[in-house]
Structures are given as C-alpha cells and as structure tokens.
Design an enzyme around this catalytic site. Sequence first.
Site, PDB file in Angstrom:
ATOM      1  N   CYS A 199      20.782 -37.127  -4.838  1.00  0.00           N
ATOM      2  CA  CYS A 199      20.955 -36.738  -6.386  1.00  0.00           C
ATOM      3  C   CYS A 199      20.284 -35.375  -6.584  1.00  0.00           C
TER       4      CYS A 199
ATOM      5  N   CYS B 123      18.525 -33.496 -11.936  1.00  0.00           N
ATOM      6  CA  CYS B 123      17.393 -32.742 -12.697  1.00  0.00           C
ATOM      7  C   CYS B 123      17.594 -31.370 -12.291  1.00  0.00           C
TER       8      CYS B 123
ATOM      9  N   CYS C  79      18.096 -28.489 -15.533  1.00  0.00           N
ATOM     10  CA  CYS C  79      16.793 -27.771 -16.144  1.00  0.00           C
ATOM     11  C   CYS C  79      17.317 -26.657 -16.597  1.00  0.00           C
TER      12      CYS C  79
ATOM     13  N   CYS D 135      17.748 -38.164 -15.454  1.00  0.00           N
ATOM     14  CA  CYS D 135      17.698 -38.999 -14.001  1.00  0.00           C
ATOM     15  C   CYS D 135      18.190 -40.375 -14.220  1.00  0.00           C
TER      16      CYS D 135
ATOM     17  N   CYS E 212       9.078 -30.474 -22.874  1.00  0.00           N
ATOM     18  CA  CYS E 212      10.386 -30.823 -22.586  1.00  0.00           C
ATOM     19  C   CYS E 212      10.491 -32.233 -21.614  1.00  0.00           C
TER      20      CYS E 212
ATOM     21  N   CYS F 159      15.243 -40.756  -4.296  1.00  0.00           N
ATOM     22  CA  CYS F 159      16.242 -39.889  -4.936  1.00  0.00           C
ATOM     23  C   CYS F 159      17.484 -39.414  -4.253  1.00  0.00           C
TER      24      CYS F 159
ATOM     25  N   ASP G  69      -5.533 -37.756 -16.367  1.00  0.00           N
ATOM     26  CA  ASP G  69      -4.832 -36.375 -16.719  1.00  0.00           C
ATOM     27  C   ASP G  69      -5.879 -35.366 -16.560  1.00  0.00           C
TER      28      ASP G  69
ATOM     29  N   CYS H 190      14.649 -32.879 -17.611  1.00  0.00           N
ATOM     30  CA  CYS H 190      14.611 -33.176 -16.251  1.00  0.00           C
ATOM     31  C   CYS H 190      14.428 -34.801 -15.962  1.00  0.00           C
TER      32      CYS H 190
HETATM   33  C1  B12 Z   1      -0.399 -29.140 -14.638  1.00  0.00           C
HETATM   34  C2  B12 Z   1       0.373 -30.263 -14.963  1.00  0.00           C
HETATM   35  C3  B12 Z   1       1.557 -29.872 -15.531  1.00  0.00           C
HETATM   36  C4  B12 Z   1       2.239 -28.442 -15.442  1.00  0.00           C
HETATM   37  C5  B12 Z   1       3.026 -28.372 -14.136  1.00  0.00           C
HETATM   38  C6  B12 Z   1       3.726 -29.627 -13.828  1.00  0.00           C
HETATM   39  C7  B12 Z   1       3.945 -29.714 -12.322  1.00  0.00           C
HETATM   40  N1  B12 Z   1       5.225 -30.420 -11.943  1.00  0.00           N
HETATM   41  O1  B12 Z   1       3.015 -29.577 -11.428  1.00  0.00           O
HETATM   42  C8  B12 Z   1       3.204 -28.464 -16.564  1.00  0.00           C
HETATM   43  C9  B12 Z   1       2.760 -27.951 -17.941  1.00  0.00           C
HETATM   44  C10 B12 Z   1       4.567 -27.667 -16.377  1.00  0.00           C
HETATM   45  C11 B12 Z   1       3.466 -29.980 -16.984  1.00  0.00           C
HETATM   46  C12 B12 Z   1       4.623 -30.647 -17.356  1.00  0.00           C
HETATM   47  C13 B12 Z   1       4.757 -31.908 -17.574  1.00  0.00           C
HETATM   48  N2  B12 Z   1       3.771 -32.856 -17.220  1.00  0.00           N
HETATM   49 CO1  B12 Z   1       2.315 -32.611 -16.663  1.00  0.00          CO
HETATM   50  N3  B12 Z   1       0.749 -32.638 -15.518  1.00  0.00           N
HETATM   51  C14 B12 Z   1      -0.196 -31.572 -15.056  1.00  0.00           C
HETATM   52  C15 B12 Z   1      -1.394 -32.149 -14.284  1.00  0.00           C
HETATM   53  C16 B12 Z   1      -2.438 -31.808 -15.205  1.00  0.00           C
HETATM   54  C17 B12 Z   1      -1.514 -31.419 -12.797  1.00  0.00           C
HETATM   55  C18 B12 Z   1      -0.289 -31.598 -11.967  1.00  0.00           C
HETATM   56  C19 B12 Z   1      -0.493 -30.893 -10.625  1.00  0.00           C
HETATM   57  O2  B12 Z   1      -1.498 -31.010 -10.146  1.00  0.00           O
HETATM   58  N4  B12 Z   1       0.643 -29.806 -10.417  1.00  0.00           N
HETATM   59  C20 B12 Z   1       0.681 -29.076  -9.238  1.00  0.00           C
HETATM   60  C21 B12 Z   1       1.557 -29.781  -8.242  1.00  0.00           C
HETATM   61  C22 B12 Z   1       1.617 -29.127  -6.749  1.00  0.00           C
HETATM   62  O3  B12 Z   1       1.463 -31.096  -8.313  1.00  0.00           O
HETATM   63  P1  B12 Z   1       2.384 -32.318  -8.470  1.00  0.00           P
HETATM   64  O4  B12 Z   1       3.628 -32.181  -9.508  1.00  0.00           O
HETATM   65  O5  B12 Z   1       1.416 -33.520  -8.774  1.00  0.00           O
HETATM   66  O6  B12 Z   1       2.915 -32.222  -7.134  1.00  0.00           O
HETATM   67  C23 B12 Z   1       3.881 -32.935  -6.216  1.00  0.00           C
HETATM   68  C24 B12 Z   1       5.202 -32.375  -6.269  1.00  0.00           C
HETATM   69  O7  B12 Z   1       5.689 -31.269  -6.947  1.00  0.00           O
HETATM   70  C25 B12 Z   1       5.338 -32.342  -4.631  1.00  0.00           C
HETATM   71  N5  B12 Z   1       5.345 -30.895  -3.985  1.00  0.00           N
HETATM   72  C26 B12 Z   1       4.445 -29.863  -4.556  1.00  0.00           C
HETATM   73  N6  B12 Z   1       4.938 -28.771  -3.724  1.00  0.00           N
HETATM   74  C27 B12 Z   1       5.722 -29.388  -2.840  1.00  0.00           C
HETATM   75  C28 B12 Z   1       6.359 -28.627  -1.659  1.00  0.00           C
HETATM   76  C29 B12 Z   1       7.179 -29.169  -0.879  1.00  0.00           C
HETATM   77  C30 B12 Z   1       7.754 -28.485   0.338  1.00  0.00           C
HETATM   78  C31 B12 Z   1       7.561 -30.597  -1.178  1.00  0.00           C
HETATM   79  C32 B12 Z   1       8.575 -31.500  -0.299  1.00  0.00           C
HETATM   80  C33 B12 Z   1       6.797 -31.385  -2.232  1.00  0.00           C
HETATM   81  C34 B12 Z   1       5.959 -30.715  -3.016  1.00  0.00           C
HETATM   82  O8  B12 Z   1       4.319 -33.110  -4.022  1.00  0.00           O
HETATM   83  C35 B12 Z   1       3.214 -32.709  -4.984  1.00  0.00           C
HETATM   84  C36 B12 Z   1       2.002 -33.125  -4.456  1.00  0.00           C
HETATM   85  O9  B12 Z   1       1.385 -31.911  -4.176  1.00  0.00           O
HETATM   86  C37 B12 Z   1      -0.895 -33.762 -14.190  1.00  0.00           C
HETATM   87  C38 B12 Z   1      -2.274 -34.584 -14.082  1.00  0.00           C
HETATM   88  C39 B12 Z   1      -2.863 -34.568 -13.021  1.00  0.00           C
HETATM   89  N7  B12 Z   1      -4.320 -34.358 -12.982  1.00  0.00           N
HETATM   90  O10 B12 Z   1      -2.483 -34.558 -11.806  1.00  0.00           O
HETATM   91  C40 B12 Z   1       0.081 -33.829 -15.339  1.00  0.00           C
HETATM   92  C41 B12 Z   1       1.084 -34.672 -15.068  1.00  0.00           C
HETATM   93  C42 B12 Z   1       1.672 -34.619 -13.781  1.00  0.00           C
HETATM   94  N8  B12 Z   1       2.004 -34.650 -16.454  1.00  0.00           N
HETATM   95  C43 B12 Z   1       2.407 -35.645 -16.820  1.00  0.00           C
HETATM   96  C44 B12 Z   1       3.801 -35.096 -17.613  1.00  0.00           C
HETATM   97  C45 B12 Z   1       3.994 -36.532 -18.515  1.00  0.00           C
HETATM   98  C46 B12 Z   1       4.388 -34.095 -18.049  1.00  0.00           C
HETATM   99  C47 B12 Z   1       5.610 -33.872 -18.835  1.00  0.00           C
HETATM  100  C48 B12 Z   1       6.729 -34.658 -18.738  1.00  0.00           C
HETATM  101  C49 B12 Z   1       5.202 -33.583 -20.165  1.00  0.00           C
HETATM  102  C50 B12 Z   1       6.332 -32.997 -21.119  1.00  0.00           C
HETATM  103  N9  B12 Z   1       7.161 -33.637 -21.494  1.00  0.00           N
HETATM  104  O11 B12 Z   1       6.413 -32.103 -21.337  1.00  0.00           O
HETATM  105  C51 B12 Z   1       6.059 -32.354 -18.057  1.00  0.00           C
HETATM  106  C52 B12 Z   1       7.095 -32.453 -16.774  1.00  0.00           C
HETATM  107  C53 B12 Z   1       7.545 -31.461 -16.070  1.00  0.00           C
HETATM  108  C54 B12 Z   1       7.635 -31.820 -14.662  1.00  0.00           C
HETATM  109  N10 B12 Z   1       8.747 -31.886 -14.312  1.00  0.00           N
HETATM  110  O12 B12 Z   1       6.764 -31.832 -13.880  1.00  0.00           O
HETATM  111  C55 B12 Z   1       2.288 -36.545 -16.021  1.00  0.00           C
HETATM  112  C56 B12 Z   1       3.166 -37.349 -15.179  1.00  0.00           C
HETATM  113  C57 B12 Z   1       3.618 -38.712 -15.021  1.00  0.00           C
HETATM  114  C58 B12 Z   1       4.733 -39.133 -14.093  1.00  0.00           C
HETATM  115  N11 B12 Z   1       5.473 -40.055 -14.186  1.00  0.00           N
HETATM  116  O13 B12 Z   1       4.859 -38.393 -13.227  1.00  0.00           O
HETATM  117  C59 B12 Z   1       1.042 -36.393 -15.379  1.00  0.00           C
HETATM  118  C60 B12 Z   1       0.621 -37.148 -14.308  1.00  0.00           C
HETATM  119  C61 B12 Z   1      -0.105 -36.970 -16.423  1.00  0.00           C
HETATM  120  C62 B12 Z   1      -0.435 -38.124 -16.628  1.00  0.00           C
HETATM  121  N12 B12 Z   1      -1.788 -38.384 -16.396  1.00  0.00           N
HETATM  122  O14 B12 Z   1       0.131 -38.920 -16.857  1.00  0.00           O
HETATM  123  N13 B12 Z   1       2.481 -30.654 -16.464  1.00  0.00           N
HETATM  124  S1  SF4 Z   2      10.616 -30.372 -18.153  1.00  0.00           S
HETATM  125 FE1  SF4 Z   2      12.037 -30.133 -16.455  1.00  0.00          FE
HETATM  126  S2  SF4 Z   2      14.163 -29.715 -17.477  1.00  0.00           S
HETATM  127 FE2  SF4 Z   2      12.405 -29.175 -18.915  1.00  0.00          FE
HETATM  128  S3  SF4 Z   2      11.964 -26.777 -18.231  1.00  0.00           S
HETATM  129 FE3  SF4 Z   2      10.601 -28.013 -17.167  1.00  0.00          FE
HETATM  130  S4  SF4 Z   2      11.238 -28.581 -15.008  1.00  0.00           S
HETATM  131 FE4  SF4 Z   2      13.010 -27.857 -16.614  1.00  0.00          FE
END
Ligand code: B12
Ligand code: SF4
Length: 313
Positions: free
Chosen positions: A188, A191, A195, A245, A238, A185, A131, A241
């Site tokens: 579908c 999610c 939200c 799923c 939260c 996916c 993480d 989402c």
């Molecule tokens: C910052 C962070 C958050 C932030 C931002 C989340 C986000 N979606 O980016 C916040 C605080 C909101 C968050 C919430 C949660 N998180 Co978090 N978080 C992180 C962290 C530290 C970095 C993620 C990151 O780099 N985000 C930036 C985006 C760009 O990256 P990404 O989501 O990985 O992106 C992919 C997609 O979004 C997609 N994408 C992005 N842009 C685009 C654009 C296009 C055009 C397309 C097609 C796709 C696409 O491809 C990406 C790769 O770039 C990681 C750990 C890590 N070091 O990776 C944990 C991590 C992602 N989190 C995790 C968890 C468990 C959660 C929560 C479930 C916790 C909760 N219940 O509250 C929620 C889930 C919310 C959600 N729907 O994501 C787990 C996810 C496990 C899994 N099965 O995926 C991780 C991996 C931690 C871990 N080691 O287990 N998190």
């Molecule tokens: S965890 Fe998922 S459903 Fe909950 S607020 Fe974030 S994006 Fe929306």
Amino acid sequence: MNAADIKSKARELGFDLCGIAPASDHPELTFFREWLDRGYAGEMAYLNRSAERRADVRNVVPSARTVIVTATVYNTDRPYSTECADPERAHIARYAWGDDYHDVIGGRMEQLLAWMKQSSDEAFEARAYVDTGPVQERVYAQYAGIGWIGKNTCVIHPEKGSWMFLAEIICSLDLECDRPALDQCGTCTLCIEACPTQAIVAPGVLDSTRCISHLTIEHRGDVPGAFRDAIGTHVYGCDICQEVCPWNARPPVSDDPAWQPRAWWDGVSVENLASRSDDELRVAMRKSAMQRTKVSGLRRNLEYRRISDSSKQ
Ligand code: B12
Ligand code: SF4
C-alpha cells in the site's frame, strides 16, 4: 512488581496500550542522524541540539535497561478532512482538538511512575516523557509491540490504527520485554500518494520542510508561497496521510472528555475562526496543544486562506 503488573496498572490509568522494549541498539535509531543531515528537520533546531541524547535512551538515563511505552487513542467520532465536501471548512489536526496531551498524558505517566516506585521492592532510576523528551518514541513503540512504523512514519496498531499519543518511562529495571510489532503496510502507498505537498519522500521518510504540520505549526515567518494552495484550509497541522490509511478506516473512538473537540473548532469555517478576536482565540486555545503557535501563528494561517480566497473572487 513485574511487567504484567505495570501493564495492568497502565490500563487502570486509562492507557489503551502498554508494552516494554529493551533499551538496546535498535538499528532504526541510526536513521535519525541521516534524517537531520538531509535537512529534513526544517526549523526544528531543538532536534539538532539534542541529537546525541536522542540517539539512545541510555544517553538520557545511563542505567536504562527497558522502555515502558504507552499509547492513548485520541480519535473522536468526527469525519475526516478527506471526507469533508465544504471547501470553506477550517481543518485542525485532531490531536489538537481537546486538552493539551502533554499535560493530560504527562500527569497519567507520573501517576504510573509513582505507583511503580511504591510497588517495587528494588530501587530504580526512571524518567517519564511524552513527546518533548529527547527520545525517538516511535522506534521504542515499535520494539514494545505497540505498532509498526508505517510508510507515513506513524506508529500503526492493527486494531487501534494510528490516532494514538505515545509516551514512555525509561527505566533501569530489567523487565520482561514484548516482541516488536511487524510491518503490515505491505504494498500500500496511499499515504505517499495522498500527501498534498509530497512530503513523504520515501516509505518511512518525511521531509518536514514540505509537511503541512511543520509549515503551519513549527515554521516561523511567512509560509513559502509555493505551498499555500496545497495547504488549502488546513489551518493547524494535517491528518491526511493518516486519514487515507486503510488501518484507520474503522478506528476506535475515545470517550475521554480530554480529547473531545472544543466547540470553537467543531465544524467551523475559516471565516468564522478568522472573525474571532485575539482574546477569543486565546481563550479557545487555553490548555490546548494549539498554544504552540500562539494566536499569532493561527492568525497567520487563517489570513493566508482569506487572502487567497479574496484574490480568486
Ligand atoms: C519532530 C516531530 C514531528 C515533525 C516531524 C515528523 C516526522 N515524521 O519525523 C512534524 C512537525 C512534521 C510532525 C508532524 C506530526 N506529528 Co510529530 N513528532 C515529532 C517528534 C517530536 C520527533 C519525531 C522524530 O524524531 N522525527 C525524526 C524521524 C527520523 O523520526 P521518526 O518519524 O520517529 O522516524 C521513524 C521513521 O521515519 C523511520 N525512518 C526514518 N528514516 C528512515 C530511513 C529509512 C531508509 C527507513 C526505511 C525508515 C526511516 O524510522 C524512524 C526511526 O528513525 C515526535 C515525538 C518524539 N519525541 O519522538 C512527535 C510524534 C512523532 N508526532 C506525533 C504526531 C501525532 C504528529 C502529527 C500526526 C500531528 C499533526 N496531525 O499535525 C503529524 C504527523 C506527520 C507525520 N506523517 O509524521 C506523534 C505520533 C504518534 C504515532 N502514532 O506515531 C509523536 C510520537 C508525538 C507523541 N508523543 O504522540 N511531528
Ligand atoms: S501530515 Fe502527512 S499528508 Fe499532511 S503534509 Fe505532512 S506528510 Fe503530507
């Protein structure tokens, strides 16, 4: 020591899945910069500060050739927040119900790495992270065949669902890699529709400034009033989402004592939690991932709900 040996050791240590991705130029790694530029990281300034290192694991371990990714199921048998009819129930994200995964998984990853060092004929460089490392974990998980990045941005495995912690070892060994997971996916969009704050702005793109997880855990100071109704009784993180799923409709359940819900959070109301003293909450949050907000952060989220309830009476 080869890829199969590492995977079998990972299973022995309690990991549910283990796969290996090449440390190469995966196109999805480039989304991160655009995501930051759009302001979607909200107040997580550490993501901006480490952007260059997060762009590629070879910026972290220059000799890296592979990334060994593990996944650990943390789901337990308790119902989803979307299944709960009680409007007073306090919802805490399930990843935070038990012990702090950074400690538990971090310890197991260090054991895996120590075993690799003992078992390898070749000297190698490696770093283990869970993480908090400067690694885009989901991208490497997808290329390690652990699961695809869903529209809710979570990594989903066809049988295990998405209630999984990810962790990885970046290493200089040239190991046999897995095939990337395929996106399942389809059409579908449950999610995105479910939200409550419309935080999933496009498939796979999450605006953290709208996400309840960010608002209740990462955001400091007052939560913008416009989001408070939508947050409802989600007092810490939260899961909506992921709960809606279809790949999480019949999820596996972990019997690992580390992830079982602590009695403090198990089925309690907002009122019950809010009535606890700071000392009691401190004990309840000890060695749990909830320490991130400290007692003051949880208290802030609980108080919003109490104020909003009393203003409706
Ligand atoms: C910052 C962070 C958050 C932030 C931002 C989340 C986000 N979606 O980016 C916040 C605080 C909101 C968050 C919430 C949660 N998180 Co978090 N978080 C992180 C962290 C530290 C970095 C993620 C990151 O780099 N985000 C930036 C985006 C760009 O990256 P990404 O989501 O990985 O992106 C992919 C997609 O979004 C997609 N994408 C992005 N842009 C685009 C654009 C296009 C055009 C397309 C097609 C796709 C696409 O491809 C990406 C790769 O770039 C990681 C750990 C890590 N070091 O990776 C944990 C991590 C992602 N989190 C995790 C968890 C468990 C959660 C929560 C479930 C916790 C909760 N219940 O509250 C929620 C889930 C919310 C959600 N729907 O994501 C787990 C996810 C496990 C899994 N099965 O995926 C991780 C991996 C931690 C871990 N080691 O287990 N998190
Ligand atoms: S965890 Fe998922 S459903 Fe909950 S607020 Fe974030 S994006 Fe929306």
